[in-house]
Design a protein around this motif. Sequence first.
Motif, mmCIF file in Angstrom:
data_model
loop_
_atom_site.group_PDB
_atom_site.id
_atom_site.type_symbol
_atom_site.label_atom_id
_atom_site.label_comp_id
_atom_site.label_asym_id
_atom_site.label_seq_id
_atom_site.Cartn_x
_atom_site.Cartn_y
_atom_site.Cartn_z
ATOM 1 N N THR A 46 2.649 -9.022 5.045
ATOM 2 C CA THR A 46 2.841 -7.596 5.311
ATOM 3 C C THR A 46 4.090 -7.422 6.158
ATOM 4 O O THR A 46 4.307 -8.176 7.118
ATOM 5 C CB THR A 46 1.648 -6.983 6.070
ATOM 6 O OG1 THR A 46 0.450 -7.165 5.301
ATOM 7 C CG2 THR A 46 1.853 -5.494 6.322
ATOM 8 N N LEU A 47 4.917 -6.469 5.784
ATOM 9 C CA LEU A 47 6.090 -6.124 6.578
ATOM 10 C C LEU A 47 5.749 -4.911 7.449
ATOM 11 O O LEU A 47 5.361 -3.868 6.933
ATOM 12 C CB LEU A 47 7.277 -5.798 5.670
ATOM 13 C CG LEU A 47 8.544 -5.285 6.363
ATOM 14 C CD1 LEU A 47 9.132 -6.366 7.277
ATOM 15 C CD2 LEU A 47 9.579 -4.844 5.326
ATOM 16 N N TYR A 48 5.878 -5.060 8.745
ATOM 17 C CA TYR A 48 5.634 -3.967 9.688
ATOM 18 C C TYR A 48 6.981 -3.409 10.147
ATOM 19 O O TYR A 48 7.856 -4.169 10.565
ATOM 20 C CB TYR A 48 4.852 -4.465 10.896
ATOM 21 C CG TYR A 48 3.418 -4.845 10.606
ATOM 22 C CD1 TYR A 48 2.372 -3.973 10.889
ATOM 23 C CD2 TYR A 48 3.108 -6.088 10.056
ATOM 24 C CE1 TYR A 48 1.052 -4.332 10.627
ATOM 25 C CE2 TYR A 48 1.791 -6.454 9.786
ATOM 26 C CZ TYR A 48 0.762 -5.567 10.082
ATOM 27 O OH TYR A 48 -0.546 -5.915 9.830
ATOM 28 N N ILE A 49 7.141 -2.090 10.066
ATOM 29 C CA ILE A 49 8.393 -1.465 10.484
ATOM 30 C C ILE A 49 8.133 -0.549 11.677
ATOM 31 O O ILE A 49 7.240 0.305 11.635
ATOM 32 C CB ILE A 49 9.045 -0.678 9.337
ATOM 33 C CG1 ILE A 49 9.303 -1.597 8.133
ATOM 34 C CG2 ILE A 49 10.358 -0.052 9.808
ATOM 35 C CD1 ILE A 49 10.003 -0.916 6.975
ATOM 36 N N THR B 143 4.175 -2.902 2.941
ATOM 37 C CA THR B 143 4.819 -2.459 4.172
ATOM 38 C C THR B 143 3.967 -1.438 4.895
ATOM 39 O O THR B 143 3.389 -0.546 4.271
ATOM 40 C CB THR B 143 6.202 -1.849 3.866
ATOM 41 O OG1 THR B 143 6.972 -2.784 3.103
ATOM 42 C CG2 THR B 143 6.950 -1.512 5.144
ATOM 43 N N ILE C 128 11.398 -11.224 4.799
ATOM 44 C CA ILE C 128 10.747 -10.096 4.129
ATOM 45 C C ILE C 128 10.015 -10.562 2.873
ATOM 46 O O ILE C 128 8.885 -10.144 2.597
ATOM 47 C CB ILE C 128 11.795 -9.015 3.796
ATOM 48 C CG1 ILE C 128 12.306 -8.365 5.092
ATOM 49 C CG2 ILE C 128 11.212 -7.948 2.865
ATOM 50 C CD1 ILE C 128 13.515 -7.466 4.907
ATOM 51 N N PHE D 79 10.602 -0.238 0.556
ATOM 52 C CA PHE D 79 10.065 -1.600 0.463
ATOM 53 C C PHE D 79 8.757 -1.619 -0.322
ATOM 54 O O PHE D 79 8.521 -2.511 -1.138
ATOM 55 C CB PHE D 79 9.855 -2.191 1.860
ATOM 56 C CG PHE D 79 11.120 -2.702 2.497
ATOM 57 C CD1 PHE D 79 11.821 -3.749 1.922
ATOM 58 C CD2 PHE D 79 11.612 -2.134 3.657
ATOM 59 C CE1 PHE D 79 12.995 -4.235 2.493
ATOM 60 C CE2 PHE D 79 12.776 -2.606 4.246
ATOM 61 C CZ PHE D 79 13.478 -3.649 3.660
ATOM 62 N N ASN D 80 7.904 -0.636 -0.065
ATOM 63 C CA ASN D 80 6.659 -0.550 -0.823
ATOM 64 C C ASN D 80 6.929 -0.351 -2.312
ATOM 65 O O ASN D 80 6.229 -0.908 -3.162
ATOM 66 C CB ASN D 80 5.785 0.589 -0.290
ATOM 67 C CG ASN D 80 4.900 0.146 0.859
ATOM 68 O OD1 ASN D 80 4.228 -0.875 0.783
ATOM 69 N ND2 ASN D 80 4.898 0.913 1.937
ATOM 70 N N ASN E 141 3.845 1.281 8.267
ATOM 71 C CA ASN E 141 4.639 2.028 9.245
ATOM 72 C C ASN E 141 3.809 3.195 9.755
ATOM 73 O O ASN E 141 3.016 3.772 9.017
ATOM 74 C CB ASN E 141 5.939 2.539 8.604
ATOM 75 C CG ASN E 141 6.620 3.613 9.425
ATOM 76 O OD1 ASN E 141 6.622 4.778 9.037
ATOM 77 N ND2 ASN E 141 7.187 3.238 10.550
ATOM 78 N N ALA F 286 10.117 2.075 4.814
ATOM 79 C CA ALA F 286 8.788 1.649 4.382
ATOM 80 C C ALA F 286 8.514 2.090 2.946
ATOM 81 O O ALA F 286 7.952 1.331 2.142
ATOM 82 C CB ALA F 286 7.727 2.216 5.320
#
Length: 282
Positions: A133-136, A160, A128, A153-154, A162, A150
Amino acid sequence: MNNQNAIEAIQAVYDDLYGQEKKVADYVIAHGTEAAKMTVTELAEASAVSEATVMRLSKKAGFKGFYHLKLALAQQASVPKITPSETKIDPKNMSAAVSTLLAAKAADLQAVSSSLDDGQVETALARIKQAATLYIFAAGNTNNLAAYAAYLFNQLGVKTVNAPLPEMQVNLAYQMTVNDACLLISQSGSTTLTTDIAQVAHDYQVPSIAITLEDKSPLTQLVDTVLLSPQSQQVTLQIAGATQLTEMAVVDLLIMLLAADESGQYANNGVTQENRLAKYKY
């Protein structure tokens, strides 16, 4: 359709099944209650066949897929139950009911604590932190939890993305790169949308993390990192009665660990964002 009808549906097509499919049929006929609590991976292992064979048997018996067969097997036994963990309560005694249910939830959290692998948690955090970019991703009623994750995390400064609609999620999945990370939340680990996206992540070599109740499922076979969120007692049906407390606990754990990072950057980002949002609060 109740348990008996599900068994009868399998028996009705039994003579038309191939040898491997009959192995699944034999197991389900003999162990219908147990099969109702299994993932497709667990039933395949118990029957000594492939997951594809389990799916073929389900469809030949007249069901859309394994999950629908599982619903039919479990429905009769589950209708009287009002709690996900099969905890016995007396709804007429509210004080006792509240205490019993909260004790069951406390046991669920203890089950998560006992099941989480520290190394997997550490790896998930590293993925992470390193992600551009983290995709959920999630499906159905778990979408609300994905949106919650999301947001958090943002707020800590982790970029992030979503989306609630399946079509939007698929589009996003194909935008992922090796510099990103993919977080998939699925209780059963068998939801087609999340497993399809996990396959995309696997094919594109995108670091992937799963939060799931089941340690043996199609999803766990595809991702790099598994964060188990089991419940203290086995859940018969993953429906509205089965809360998402354990998955949310894992999400909150990741957030708190990020906020406690010795660099201080995530905690500082959280404070900055909270100050920016303060004008919307009274």
